[in-house]
Motif scaffolding. Structure first.
Motif, PDB file in Angstrom:
ATOM      1  N   ALA A 195       0.866  -1.177   0.000  1.00 50.00           N
ATOM      2  CA  ALA A 195       0.000   0.000   0.000  1.00 50.00           C
ATOM      3  C   ALA A 195       0.901   1.224   0.000  1.00 50.00           C
ATOM      4  N   ILE A 196       0.581   2.176  -0.866  1.00 55.07           N
ATOM      5  CA  ILE A 196       1.341   3.430  -0.878  1.00 55.07           C
ATOM      6  C   ILE A 196       0.459   4.494  -0.252  1.00 55.07           C
ATOM      7  N   VAL A 197       0.939   5.075   0.840  1.00 53.11           N
ATOM      8  CA  VAL A 197       0.096   6.016   1.573  1.00 53.11           C
ATOM      9  C   VAL A 197       0.846   7.307   1.853  1.00 53.11           C
ATOM     10  N   GLN A 198       0.082   8.373   2.019  1.00 52.52           N
ATOM     11  CA  GLN A 198       0.675   9.620   2.492  1.00 52.52           C
ATOM     12  C   GLN A 198       0.892   9.517   3.994  1.00 52.52           C
ATOM     13  N   THR A 199       1.756  10.353   4.488  1.00 54.89           N
ATOM     14  CA  THR A 199       2.227  10.210   5.862  1.00 54.89           C
ATOM     15  C   THR A 199       1.133  10.368   6.919  1.00 54.89           C
ATOM     16  N   GLY A 200       0.106  11.191   6.626  1.00 55.64           N
ATOM     17  CA  GLY A 200      -0.895  11.482   7.651  1.00 55.64           C
ATOM     18  C   GLY A 200      -2.039  10.479   7.713  1.00 55.64           C
ATOM     19  N   VAL A 201      -1.953   9.394   6.937  1.00 55.01           N
ATOM     20  CA  VAL A 201      -3.009   8.375   6.968  1.00 55.01           C
ATOM     21  C   VAL A 201      -3.027   7.697   8.342  1.00 55.01           C
ATOM     22  N   ILE A 202      -4.236   7.475   8.857  1.00 58.28           N
ATOM     23  CA  ILE A 202      -4.378   6.837  10.162  1.00 58.28           C
ATOM     24  C   ILE A 202      -4.104   5.335  10.031  1.00 58.28           C
ATOM     25  N   ASN A 203      -3.371   4.807  10.978  1.00 53.49           N
ATOM     26  CA  ASN A 203      -2.961   3.391  10.950  1.00 53.49           C
ATOM     27  C   ASN A 203      -4.111   2.463  10.586  1.00 53.49           C
ATOM     28  N   GLN A 204      -5.225   2.572  11.321  1.00 49.21           N
ATOM     29  CA  GLN A 204      -6.297   1.601  11.121  1.00 49.21           C
ATOM     30  C   GLN A 204      -6.959   1.697   9.744  1.00 49.21           C
ATOM     31  N   GLN A 205      -6.875   2.880   9.129  1.00 45.41           N
ATOM     32  CA  GLN A 205      -7.485   3.028   7.805  1.00 45.41           C
ATOM     33  C   GLN A 205      -6.814   2.156   6.757  1.00 45.41           C
ATOM     34  N   VAL A 206      -5.547   1.867   6.979  1.00 46.62           N
ATOM     35  CA  VAL A 206      -4.842   1.041   6.003  1.00 46.62           C
ATOM     36  C   VAL A 206      -5.456  -0.353   6.001  1.00 46.62           C
ATOM     37  N   SER A 207      -5.593  -0.937   7.188  1.00 42.30           N
ATOM     38  CA  SER A 207      -6.185  -2.276   7.261  1.00 42.30           C
ATOM     39  C   SER A 207      -7.634  -2.259   6.787  1.00 42.30           C
ATOM     40  N   ALA A 208      -8.343  -1.200   7.128  1.00 45.04           N
ATOM     41  CA  ALA A 208      -9.744  -1.117   6.712  1.00 45.04           C
ATOM     42  C   ALA A 208      -9.848  -1.107   5.187  1.00 45.04           C
TER      43      ALA A 208
ATOM     44  N   GLY B  78       3.891   8.848  12.076  1.00 44.46           N
ATOM     45  CA  GLY B  78       4.285   8.708  13.486  1.00 44.46           C
ATOM     46  C   GLY B  78       4.776   7.292  13.771  1.00 44.46           C
ATOM     47  N   ASN B  79       4.103   6.289  13.217  1.00 42.97           N
ATOM     48  CA  ASN B  79       4.522   4.896  13.396  1.00 42.97           C
ATOM     49  C   ASN B  79       5.930   4.679  12.847  1.00 42.97           C
TER      50      ASN B  79
END
Ligand SMILES: Cc1cc2nc3c(=O)[nH]c(=O)nc-3n(C[C@H](O)[C@H](O)[C@H](O)COP(=O)(O)OP(=O)(O)OC[C@H]3O[C@@H](n4cnc5c(N)ncnc54)[C@H](O)[C@@H]3O)c2cc1C
Lengths: 480, 361
Positions: A105-118, A141-142
């Motif tokens: 998954a390619i994400v921007q830095t401010g994506v919330i952790n749980q949204q990735v799994s969702a 942050g992670n």
């Protein structure tokens, strides 16, 4: 307004650049609420270009900056300093791509952790790192803190799940690190970058490794008449040759708090509760789970509860995951530590922590990741009584020294930040710290990226406020 | 051909520090399973004097080892306690040492299960280019204090310092393994199934594809569950696997792990890959008749390359892929697309400011 500020102001519209007023308040502190400082300015970029321009300006004027995700750091990682600015990254919150063939998954830095799994769930995939702040903390942050969770023994920390990073270095240079492969060529600089605590500039785009969702989970909760007995059961499980996905222990005080908060139904007379969870392919897990139950039956457990459904499993975990903030109900304030000891020394460590608590006449609740020896002693105190916070910090310091004496670490997942930087000199030698410093300087000659963190300095921070994180008070998140 | 100036064999850390502080052009070597001393125009430090297992606590799942210790002996020690390095490090039989394993950053097929070497290294000690002993990480399985020097050392090829010891997380070894081979006519058919398996619920200890179109799966665990798991995989793939068990099974993987199935004298090269790029790469290598094996669920390729290495460098760069020359004489062990050179240079400058150790890129 000085030259720096007026140039900075010209980069942002008014609603994304603040220097005063109530909008500043949330940025003055993070999850370590005992510390507070008002930065020169807060900017809220919406794209990489704005981040680069901001960082270049900071570099030119030698103004320190701190990147901020959701501000849940428990060690003061996202705490600003007065002569610096805050770069708030919450608006860079898009999941750019989910590539199922490569499980990336390619994400921007401010994506919330749980949204990735969702988001990945419809492809049968998930993002393994699961800090209990996962409903609010950001991927940025992670990455900065190499965050953990309950499943680290088997799945590793955040850094095992990062394949590539687009970064803005502290002088404004943009680079891509890694290659989207699980197998690197050349030094593992992605590994070096993860866990930098915000000292290596700003990661703007992050390539995450996704895993297939386990077919099944099997979870058991066992209660014991002493912490020692629960700890021994962990040793028995470990020597059985089966690798659990998670092993967690809670003491009486933590169970009481959790029960009061979420009615988890933990046994009333037990001194300790142990949770063991297996995950994976059903055929394999079921065979292993039979062995685990046999071991637990032999380990002298007073009560064994096997989750019979997904709901029962969730309830066991809900109690465990809420234990942290629930403990906060038992006292106006608490400090949480996250030192690590070798697993075999857990019993000794817990006993010593109890003694230290008695010596300071303070209550300490314990919830911990027993599988990897990661303690989370929660030190309860009342900050309105003068001297109590200082006493709690002194107690925390003794716990950290205990962890070091037993051959462990001052932090398993919360990071050094501001809170533990003075203990770095006890864990590492002068030469070690000098090497860390040279690495830092090679990426940040002016030391502007999150200045004042990780390295021992002697500069005292002003203590002004404490208590639960505002989001915890609102019941949005809980601690692990 | 370059030739080593001289070989020094220190037997204490103090001696080692003295060597680093006083000599100019240095390279540390272990069992020379990958690079031989004569390939370097430098003073060689033979690390085989540092060959001890310093601490092994099976119940902690941790082991701390000096860098000159033989991988084969370490593996045997773990085996006695029913444990293993799940990342399956190659070349144990050819004398690989722990230091060489870390510096070369090589992992084997077992990485599919729990991750590669980088996911298991938890602590290091090294002598940097200033002749100082420094440590990073620690000896416990979970630790977030300080920069992650242990990971940085993985694949650093001796360019950042002389590794003296390293600590690892280890895991209990599955009771039994069984290997399933599904033979396809063409590699693209095997690859299509590899992609399906990578996102499936099946937990695999290895997932490889060979250049004949063979899809090779290893599963491990409790023996009583294996038959059911084999059946499940057969029905998922819609055909009957050829099964390999017991001694023959472990020999099968020994050969793969040590690159014995790649019959040729050319350069042995590891290419880091993503599963979706596998067929494109294969399309380039097949016409050149380069023997090749894809491992780690399609995350890496091992190939033999008989032509000029410059040609491979160009081919890989075009595909935005990078490779590491495991065997074969070359001045430049890394080939292909390496956009992070500038970052590596900065770190190199920090740890080895006088360039005592080999350059990487
Ligand atoms: C209730 C509660 C429970 C928690 N439970 C856990 C747990 O179980 N496990 C665990 O490991 N932690 C836990 N934490 C700690 C915290 O949630 C993690 O450290 C989290 O990763 C921080 O994310 P954040 O978005 O809030 O980062 P912030 O606090 O905003 O920032 C943390 C650090 O990251 C840096 N940073 C942020 N974004 C970037 C970026 N894009 N580039 C570079 N640096 C950046 C900041 O400068 C700062 O140093 C918990 C915290 C709370 C309050």
């Amino acid at each position: 307004m000085d030259d720096f500020l007026s140039e900075l102001k010209s980069l942002f519209p008014d609603d994304r650049f603040y220097t005063d007023g109530p909008r500043m308040v949330p940025y003055e502190s993070d999850g370590l609420t005992a510390f507070r400082a008002r930065p020169k300015a807060v900017v809220i970029p919406e794209n990489e270009d704005e981040i680069v321009a901001t960082v270049k300006l900071c570099h030119e004027y030698e103004v320190p900056f701190v990147a901020r995700g959701s501000g849940t750091s428990l060690s003061g990682g996202s705490l600003p300093i007065e002569e610096g600015i805050v770069i708030g990254l919450n608006r860079l919150n898009r999941i750019l791509e989910v590539n199922t063939d490569d499980r990336v998954a390619i994400v921007q830095t401010g994506v919330i952790n749980q949204q990735v799994s969702a988001t990945a769930a419809c492809h049968g995939l998930y993002f393994a790192p699961d800090p209990s702040s996962q409903t609010v903390c950001t991927i940025g942050g992670n990455v900065a803190f190499n965050s953990g969770g309950a499943h680290c023994l088997k799945y590793g920390m955040t850094s095992s799940h990062i394949l590539g990073l687009k970064v803005v270095l502290p002088d404004g240079e943009v680079m891509f690190l890694g290659n989207d492969s699980l197998e690197f060529v050349g030094p593992d600089i992605v590994g070096l970058y993860v866990g930098n605590e915000g000292l290596f500039g700003i990661a703007t785009e992050i390539h995450l490794r996704l895993l297939p969702l386990p077919e099944t989970y099997r979870t058991v909760l066992a209660s014991y008449s002493s912490l020692q007995a629960a700890g021994d059961a962990v040793t028995d499980v470990v020597s059985s040759g089966i690798l659990p996905a998670a092993m967690e222990i809670m003491d009486r005080l933590a169970m009481d708090a959790a029960d009061a908060a979420v009615h988890a139904g933990y046994p009333k007379d037990a001194k300790a509760a142990l949770i063991v969870e297996l995950d994976g392919e059903a055929a394999a897990v079921n065979a292993e789970f039979d062995s685990i139950i046999e071991i637990i039956e032999k380990s002298g457990a007073d009560h064994i509860h096997i989750a019979q459904s997904a709901e029962e499993r969730m309830l066991i975990w809900k109690g465990r995951k809420s234990a942290f903030s629930a403990v906060g109900r038992l006292a106006p304030d608490f400090l949480v530590q996250d030192g690590v000891v070798p697993r075999g020394k857990l019993g000794e460590a817990l006993q010593s922590i109890e003694e230290i608590g008695r010596k300071f006449k303070m209550r300490v609740a314990n919830v911990f990741h027993a599988g990897d020896g990661n303690l989370h002693p929660l030190i309860l105190f009342d900050g309105s009584i003068p001297g109590e916070l200082e006493k709690a910090e002194e107690l925390a310091g003794e716990v950290l020294r205990l962890c070091l004496r037993l051959g462990g670490s001052i932090t398993g997942e919360h990071g050094v930040g501001v809170e533990k930087k003075e203990y770095m000199a006890e864990m590492f030698t002068k030469d070690d710290l000098d090497a860390f410093h040279r690495i830092r300087k090679s990426l940040d000659s002016k030391e502007i990226s999150n200045r004042g963190k990780m390295f021992p300095s002697g500069e005292a921070q002003s203590l002004s406020q404490h208590g639960l994180h505002p989001l915890e008070k609102a019941g949005v998140i809980s601690r692990e | 051909m370059p030739s080593a100036k001289e070989t020094l064999k220190p037997s204490s850390i103090e001696e080692l520090i003295k060597i680093v502080a006083s000599e100019e052009n240095l390279v540390a070597l272990g069992g020379q399973s990958i690079r031989k001393a004569e390939h370097y125009d430098a003073t060689v430090i033979d690390m085989q004097g540092f060959d001890q297992i310093l601490e092994y606590q099976p119940n902690e799942y941790t082991i701390t080892i000096q860098s000159g210790a033989s991988l084969k002996e370490v593996a045997a020690t773990l085996e006695k306690e029913g444990q293993y390095f799940p990342f399956d490090p190659p070349l144990a039989d050819e004398g690989a040492t722990i230091g060489g394993m870390v510096a070369s950053g090589l992992s084997g097929p077992g990485s599919q299960r729990f991750g590669s070497l980088r996911d298991f290294i938890i602590g290091v000690k090294l002598i940097d280019g200033c002749g100082r002993l420094i440590q990073g990480g620690g000896k416990v399985v979970k630790n977030a204090a300080g920069f992650d020097l242990p990971k940085l050392m993985v694949g650093s090829l001796g360019s950042l310092g002389v590794l003296t010891e390293a600590s690892f997380k280890v895991f209990p070894k599955p009771e039994t393994f069984v290997t399933l081979i599904f033979q396809y006519e063409r590699i693209d058919q095997a690859h299509a199934q590899l992609l399906r398996l990578n996102t499936s619920k099946y937990v695999l200890d290895a997932l490889d594809v060979d250049d004949s179109g063979g899809l090779v799966i290893r599963i491990g665990g409790k023996p009583e569950a294996l038959d059911e798991r084999i059946q499940n995989l057969n029905s998922f793939l819609g055909r009957e696997a050829e099964l390999i068990r017991d001694k023959e099974e472990s020999r099968y993987w020994d050969r793969i792990r040590d690159f014995k199935t790649l019959n040729s004298d050319g350069f042995l090269v590891k290419i880091s890959l993503s599963p979706s790029k596998l067929l494109d790469l294969d399309g380039i290598l097949a016409p050149q008749n380069a023997p090749r094996h894809y491992s780690y669920g399609g995350s890496c390729a091992w190939i033999r390359w008989e032509n000029e290495i410059q040609e491979l460098d160009t081919l890989l760069s075009k595909q935005e892929l990078a490779g590491f020359i495991i065997k074969g004489e070359t001045r430049q062990p890394l080939v292909g697309h390496l956009p992070q050179r500038a970052f590596i240079q900065r770190i190199k400058q920090a740890l080895d400011p006088h360039s005592k150790f080999p350059l990487l890129t």
